[in-house]
Motif scaffolding. Structure first.
Motif, mmCIF file in Angstrom:
data_model
loop_
_atom_site.group_PDB
_atom_site.id
_atom_site.type_symbol
_atom_site.label_atom_id
_atom_site.label_comp_id
_atom_site.label_asym_id
_atom_site.label_seq_id
_atom_site.Cartn_x
_atom_site.Cartn_y
_atom_site.Cartn_z
ATOM 1 N N TYR A 134 23.292 35.588 8.607
ATOM 2 C CA TYR A 134 22.848 34.822 9.770
ATOM 3 C C TYR A 134 22.076 35.721 10.733
ATOM 4 O O TYR A 134 22.367 36.907 10.855
ATOM 5 C CB TYR A 134 24.039 34.219 10.526
ATOM 6 N N ARG A 135 21.128 35.132 11.443
ATOM 7 C CA ARG A 135 20.370 35.851 12.468
ATOM 8 C C ARG A 135 20.987 35.677 13.849
ATOM 9 O O ARG A 135 20.361 36.020 14.845
ATOM 10 C CB ARG A 135 18.933 35.343 12.488
ATOM 11 N N PHE A 136 22.172 35.130 13.928
ATOM 12 C CA PHE A 136 22.804 34.878 15.230
ATOM 13 C C PHE A 136 24.315 34.935 15.087
ATOM 14 O O PHE A 136 24.857 34.800 13.991
ATOM 15 C CB PHE A 136 22.399 33.495 15.759
ATOM 16 N N GLU A 137 24.960 35.146 16.206
ATOM 17 C CA GLU A 137 26.403 35.018 16.320
ATOM 18 C C GLU A 137 26.670 33.832 17.236
ATOM 19 O O GLU A 137 26.055 33.729 18.299
ATOM 20 C CB GLU A 137 27.033 36.279 16.914
ATOM 21 N N PRO A 138 27.560 32.942 16.882
ATOM 22 C CA PRO A 138 27.836 31.800 17.757
ATOM 23 C C PRO A 138 28.565 32.256 19.019
ATOM 24 O O PRO A 138 29.278 33.257 18.996
ATOM 25 C CB PRO A 138 28.720 30.892 16.907
ATOM 26 N N PRO A 139 28.402 31.529 20.124
ATOM 27 C CA PRO A 139 29.140 31.854 21.334
ATOM 28 C C PRO A 139 30.652 31.731 21.095
ATOM 29 O O PRO A 139 31.089 31.029 20.182
ATOM 30 C CB PRO A 139 28.684 30.794 22.345
ATOM 31 N N VAL A 140 31.427 32.391 21.926
ATOM 32 C CA VAL A 140 32.880 32.325 21.825
ATOM 33 C C VAL A 140 33.324 30.864 21.840
ATOM 34 O O VAL A 140 32.845 30.071 22.646
ATOM 35 C CB VAL A 140 33.535 33.108 22.990
ATOM 36 N N GLY A 141 34.202 30.518 20.935
ATOM 37 C CA GLY A 141 34.710 29.159 20.851
ATOM 38 C C GLY A 141 33.843 28.209 20.048
ATOM 39 O O GLY A 141 34.184 27.045 19.893
ATOM 40 N N CYS A 142 32.719 28.682 19.540
ATOM 41 C CA CYS A 142 31.805 27.859 18.736
ATOM 42 C C CYS A 142 31.746 28.407 17.317
ATOM 43 O O CYS A 142 32.054 29.563 17.062
ATOM 44 C CB CYS A 142 30.400 27.863 19.337
ATOM 45 N N THR A 143 31.297 27.567 16.413
ATOM 46 C CA THR A 143 31.110 27.979 15.026
ATOM 47 C C THR A 143 29.619 28.072 14.718
ATOM 48 O O THR A 143 28.773 27.615 15.502
ATOM 49 C CB THR A 143 31.746 26.954 14.064
ATOM 50 N N HIS A 144 29.306 28.610 13.554
ATOM 51 C CA HIS A 144 27.918 28.618 13.103
ATOM 52 C C HIS A 144 27.398 27.187 12.996
ATOM 53 O O HIS A 144 26.250 26.911 13.328
ATOM 54 C CB HIS A 144 27.784 29.353 11.769
ATOM 55 N N ALA A 145 28.257 26.263 12.544
ATOM 56 C CA ALA A 145 27.848 24.862 12.414
ATOM 57 C C ALA A 145 27.502 24.256 13.776
ATOM 58 O O ALA A 145 26.563 23.459 13.882
ATOM 59 C CB ALA A 145 28.945 24.044 11.732
ATOM 60 N N ASP A 146 28.245 24.636 14.835
ATOM 61 C CA ASP A 146 27.925 24.145 16.184
ATOM 62 C C ASP A 146 26.506 24.560 16.583
ATOM 63 O O ASP A 146 25.746 23.770 17.128
ATOM 64 C CB ASP A 146 28.912 24.699 17.223
ATOM 65 N N VAL A 147 26.166 25.806 16.311
ATOM 66 C CA VAL A 147 24.832 26.306 16.650
ATOM 67 C C VAL A 147 23.777 25.604 15.805
ATOM 68 O O VAL A 147 22.726 25.195 16.309
ATOM 69 C CB VAL A 147 24.742 27.837 16.486
ATOM 70 N N MET A 148 24.065 25.415 14.513
ATOM 71 C CA MET A 148 23.086 24.810 13.616
ATOM 72 C C MET A 148 22.755 23.371 14.013
ATOM 73 O O MET A 148 21.595 22.983 14.012
ATOM 74 C CB MET A 148 23.597 24.863 12.169
ATOM 75 N N ILE A 149 23.760 22.578 14.373
ATOM 76 C CA ILE A 149 23.468 21.187 14.716
ATOM 77 C C ILE A 149 22.671 21.109 16.015
ATOM 78 O O ILE A 149 21.744 20.306 16.139
ATOM 79 C CB ILE A 149 24.745 20.305 14.770
ATOM 80 N N GLU A 150 22.977 21.973 16.977
ATOM 81 C CA GLU A 150 22.210 21.976 18.231
ATOM 82 C C GLU A 150 20.791 22.498 17.982
ATOM 83 O O GLU A 150 19.817 21.951 18.521
ATOM 84 C CB GLU A 150 22.915 22.820 19.288
ATOM 85 N N ALA A 151 20.644 23.518 17.143
ATOM 86 C CA ALA A 151 19.310 24.034 16.811
ATOM 87 C C ALA A 151 18.498 22.965 16.083
ATOM 88 O O ALA A 151 17.288 22.821 16.311
ATOM 89 C CB ALA A 151 19.423 25.300 15.965
ATOM 90 N N HIS A 152 19.143 22.217 15.216
ATOM 91 C CA HIS A 152 18.464 21.113 14.514
ATOM 92 C C HIS A 152 17.929 20.095 15.528
ATOM 93 O O HIS A 152 16.773 19.658 15.431
ATOM 94 C CB HIS A 152 19.425 20.439 13.536
ATOM 95 N N ARG A 153 18.761 19.722 16.478
ATOM 96 C CA ARG A 153 18.330 18.747 17.488
ATOM 97 C C ARG A 153 17.111 19.271 18.257
ATOM 98 O O ARG A 153 16.168 18.518 18.523
ATOM 99 C CB ARG A 153 19.473 18.445 18.450
ATOM 100 N N GLN A 154 17.131 20.546 18.615
ATOM 101 C CA GLN A 154 16.004 21.117 19.355
ATOM 102 C C GLN A 154 14.756 21.194 18.475
ATOM 103 O O GLN A 154 13.646 20.939 18.935
ATOM 104 C CB GLN A 154 16.382 22.490 19.907
ATOM 105 N N ARG A 155 14.924 21.522 17.205
ATOM 106 C CA ARG A 155 13.786 21.571 16.270
ATOM 107 C C ARG A 155 13.142 20.205 16.148
ATOM 108 O O ARG A 155 11.914 20.063 16.233
ATOM 109 C CB ARG A 155 14.249 22.051 14.895
ATOM 110 N N VAL A 156 13.953 19.176 15.975
ATOM 111 C CA VAL A 156 13.438 17.812 15.832
ATOM 112 C C VAL A 156 12.732 17.381 17.117
ATOM 113 O O VAL A 156 11.636 16.807 17.073
ATOM 114 C CB VAL A 156 14.573 16.839 15.447
ATOM 115 N N ALA A 157 13.336 17.665 18.263
ATOM 116 C CA ALA A 157 12.735 17.281 19.551
ATOM 117 C C ALA A 157 11.372 17.944 19.745
ATOM 118 O O ALA A 157 10.466 17.348 20.329
ATOM 119 C CB ALA A 157 13.666 17.646 20.705
ATOM 120 N N ARG A 158 11.192 19.157 19.230
ATOM 121 C CA ARG A 158 9.918 19.869 19.357
ATOM 122 C C ARG A 158 8.931 19.500 18.253
ATOM 123 O O ARG A 158 7.771 19.877 18.305
ATOM 124 C CB ARG A 158 10.160 21.386 19.340
#
Length: 196
Positions: A134-158
């Motif tokens: 992975y190119r990132f570490e998730p924030p404390v209390g989050c998983t890689h999947a949490d980051v991926m779903i939010e990144a997906h939403r931002q990718r789609v919005a852009r």
């Protein structure tokens, strides 16, 4: 009607070659401790070896002394396993290709996947194996999947084609803002470097 809610991968079982080839690959190449050994309870002519891939879950391998390693391309039919991927640290990833090639293994990559980097190679029986970093570490209390779903939403919005690091950075910022409290009334970006 209700779902059956999964809570993670319990284990993955693969058909391996002979016992020693299996131990040499899973522990001797991929560094997975050999943690348990018993007969295959459904076929007493086979062994059942258990390895820890690094997260306490299990990769298990059915072995038979009648099966010798034969590197061949496995079927890519619908329903067949395409590949299996294992997470490695950036430090390990930077040396993995060299260490595999030192064993005479053909390695494909590294491949830029936007949110991770990958290399691919085949095990002694032809199974395609991916080492992913992975190119990132998730924030404390989050998983890689949490980051991926939010990144997906931002990718789609852009309207972007695939996830890139800009989406990951934005996802991490959004998750921190949602999950971690602050005494500040305004948490927006600021510029403390304005001219005097």
């Amino acid at each position: 009607m209700q779902k059956i809610q999964s809570q993670g991968v319990h284990h993955i079982t693969l058909n391996g070659a002979d016992r020693q080839t299996s131990i040499d690959f899973w522990e001797g190449v991929l560094g997975m401790p050999f943690v348990f050994d018993q007969p295959n309870l459904d076929n007493p002519r086979e062994g059942h070896l258990y390895f820890d891939p690094g997260d306490g879950r299990l990769i298990t391998v059915f072995t038979s002394e009648d099966r010798k390693p034969e590197a061949r391309r496995l079927p890519n039919d619908p329903g067949a396993v395409h590949h299996i991927a294992f997470s490695v640290s950036h430090a390990t990833f930077t040396h993995a290709k060299e260490r595999l090639e030192a064993r005479g293994v053909k390695v494909y990559g590294p491949k830029d996947r936007g949110f991770m980097d990958s290399i691919y190679f085949r095990d002694p029986l032809g199974l395609l194996v991916e080492l992913a970093c992975y190119r990132f570490e998730p924030p404390v209390g989050c998983t890689h999947a949490d980051v991926m779903i939010e990144a997906h939403r931002q990718r789609v919005a852009r309207g972007d084609y695939n996830i890139q690091e800009v989406h990951l950075a934005g996802a991490i910022e959004a998750l921190v803002e949602r999950r971690q409290q602050s005494l500040s009334a305004d948490r927006s970006a600021k510029n403390p470097y304005r001219p005097a």
